[in-house]
Design a protein around this motif. Structure first.
Motif, mmCIF file in Angstrom:
data_model
loop_
_atom_site.group_PDB
_atom_site.id
_atom_site.type_symbol
_atom_site.label_atom_id
_atom_site.label_comp_id
_atom_site.label_asym_id
_atom_site.label_seq_id
_atom_site.Cartn_x
_atom_site.Cartn_y
_atom_site.Cartn_z
ATOM 1 N N PHE A 149 0.866 -1.175 0.000
ATOM 2 C CA PHE A 149 0.000 0.000 0.000
ATOM 3 C C PHE A 149 0.900 1.222 0.000
ATOM 4 C CE2 PHE A 149 -2.464 3.406 1.882
ATOM 5 C CZ PHE A 149 -3.686 3.285 1.231
ATOM 6 N N THR A 150 0.655 2.140 -0.940
ATOM 7 C CA THR A 150 1.506 3.323 -1.066
ATOM 8 C C THR A 150 0.666 4.584 -0.972
ATOM 9 O OG1 THR A 150 3.018 2.096 -2.500
ATOM 10 C CG2 THR A 150 3.196 4.503 -2.534
ATOM 11 N N ALA A 151 1.173 5.555 -0.238
ATOM 12 C CA ALA A 151 0.568 6.882 -0.135
ATOM 13 C C ALA A 151 1.631 7.902 -0.537
ATOM 14 C CB ALA A 151 0.088 7.148 1.291
ATOM 15 N N ILE A 152 1.260 8.820 -1.423
ATOM 16 C CA ILE A 152 2.190 9.867 -1.846
ATOM 17 C C ILE A 152 1.617 11.211 -1.408
ATOM 18 C CG2 ILE A 152 3.366 10.988 -3.777
ATOM 19 C CD1 ILE A 152 3.242 8.333 -5.277
ATOM 20 N N PHE A 153 2.452 11.981 -0.716
ATOM 21 C CA PHE A 153 2.070 13.276 -0.170
ATOM 22 C C PHE A 153 2.808 14.390 -0.912
ATOM 23 C CE2 PHE A 153 1.581 10.116 3.103
ATOM 24 C CZ PHE A 153 0.395 10.445 3.725
ATOM 25 N N ASP A 154 2.142 15.539 -1.077
ATOM 26 C CA ASP A 154 2.821 16.679 -1.673
ATOM 27 C C ASP A 154 3.697 17.362 -0.623
ATOM 28 O OD1 ASP A 154 1.145 18.416 -0.135
ATOM 29 O OD2 ASP A 154 -0.253 18.673 -1.795
ATOM 30 N N ARG A 155 4.370 18.411 -1.018
ATOM 31 C CA ARG A 155 5.319 19.082 -0.110
ATOM 32 C C ARG A 155 4.635 19.771 1.067
ATOM 33 N NH1 ARG A 155 8.934 21.916 -4.642
ATOM 34 N NH2 ARG A 155 7.015 21.643 -5.807
ATOM 35 N N ARG A 156 3.329 19.987 0.975
ATOM 36 C CA ARG A 156 2.583 20.592 2.084
ATOM 37 C C ARG A 156 1.960 19.533 2.995
ATOM 38 N NH1 ARG A 156 1.645 22.839 -2.508
ATOM 39 N NH2 ARG A 156 -0.380 21.875 -2.779
ATOM 40 N N GLY A 157 2.168 18.261 2.678
ATOM 41 C CA GLY A 157 1.613 17.190 3.492
ATOM 42 C C GLY A 157 0.241 16.724 3.038
ATOM 43 N N LEU A 164 -3.383 0.746 -3.587
ATOM 44 C CA LEU A 164 -3.373 -0.574 -2.977
ATOM 45 C C LEU A 164 -2.908 -1.540 -4.053
ATOM 46 C CD1 LEU A 164 -3.949 -2.571 -0.722
ATOM 47 C CD2 LEU A 164 -6.339 -2.587 -1.440
ATOM 48 N N GLY A 165 -1.857 -2.255 -3.810
ATOM 49 C CA GLY A 165 -1.254 -3.122 -4.803
ATOM 50 C C GLY A 165 0.006 -2.474 -5.333
ATOM 51 N N THR A 166 0.623 -3.121 -6.290
ATOM 52 C CA THR A 166 1.906 -2.628 -6.796
ATOM 53 C C THR A 166 1.734 -1.342 -7.597
ATOM 54 O OG1 THR A 166 1.750 -4.066 -8.711
ATOM 55 C CG2 THR A 166 2.987 -4.900 -6.830
#
Length: 183
Positions: A149-157, A164-166
């Protein structure tokens, strides 16, 4: 507990987690870029984490605020996780001079993570978390609490992408480039 029973349980849990991740992946790629602020703030509990690294030192995710932050939940016993980490490592190295930080949060034992990091030369921090940490991903759509599971945040959070998944190398790099281009 007898060793063969323990080992059988470990294999069964790993197989269930991998299956859940595969099944969830088929239907669960989502982006929050068009969502209201509340959805983009939904990742705040992840950013509030402070976890030990594989050497026991505590690392707060907050220390990387101001950078695009790629947070990947994974485990050494998760086959899809092991397939995507080399892509993450390559992309991480390509952005090594930019305002980007990758962090792996492993649901695993420190010794397993250390050995894995040494063998694959993972160029970013790998933190250790108990299984319960995956509960933080449930409000983000990971109701099965599956890996990866991956979450990507911007520079402000702000939460900008959940997967979910690759997550493949092209998709990952494209999202990071788009976030770096934002003012």
């Amino acid at each position: 507990m007898r060793p063969w029973i323990r080992n059988t349980l470990i294999v069964a849990v790993a197989a269930l987690a991998a299956s859940a991740g595969y099944l969830a992946q088929r239907n669960a790629s989502s982006s929050t870029s068009g969502q209201p602020y509340a959805a983009r703030n939904a990742g705040a509990p992840i950013l509030a984490l402070t976890l030990p690294d594989s050497n026991g030192g505590l690392q707060a995710l907050e220390q990387w605020r101001g950078k695009v932050l790629v947070v990947n939940f994974w485990a050494t016993w998760c086959p899809p996780c092991l397939r995507e980490i080399p892509d993450f490592a390559r992309v991480s190295e390509r952005f090594s001079g930019a305002a980007v930080q990758f962090v792996g949060i492993s649901i695993d034992k420190p010794d397993n993570v250390r050995k894995f990091a040494d063998e694959l030369k993972v160029p970013y921090p790998l933190l250790i978390a108990p299984l319960q940490t995956l509960e933080l991903t449930t409000p983000l759509g990971n109701t099965a609490q599956a890996l990866p599971f991956t979450a990507i945040f911007d520079r402000r959070g702000g939460l900008q992408l959940i997967k979910l998944g690759t997550l493949n190398e092209v998709e990952l790099e494209g999202k990071i480039r788009a976030l770096l281009a934002e003012p």
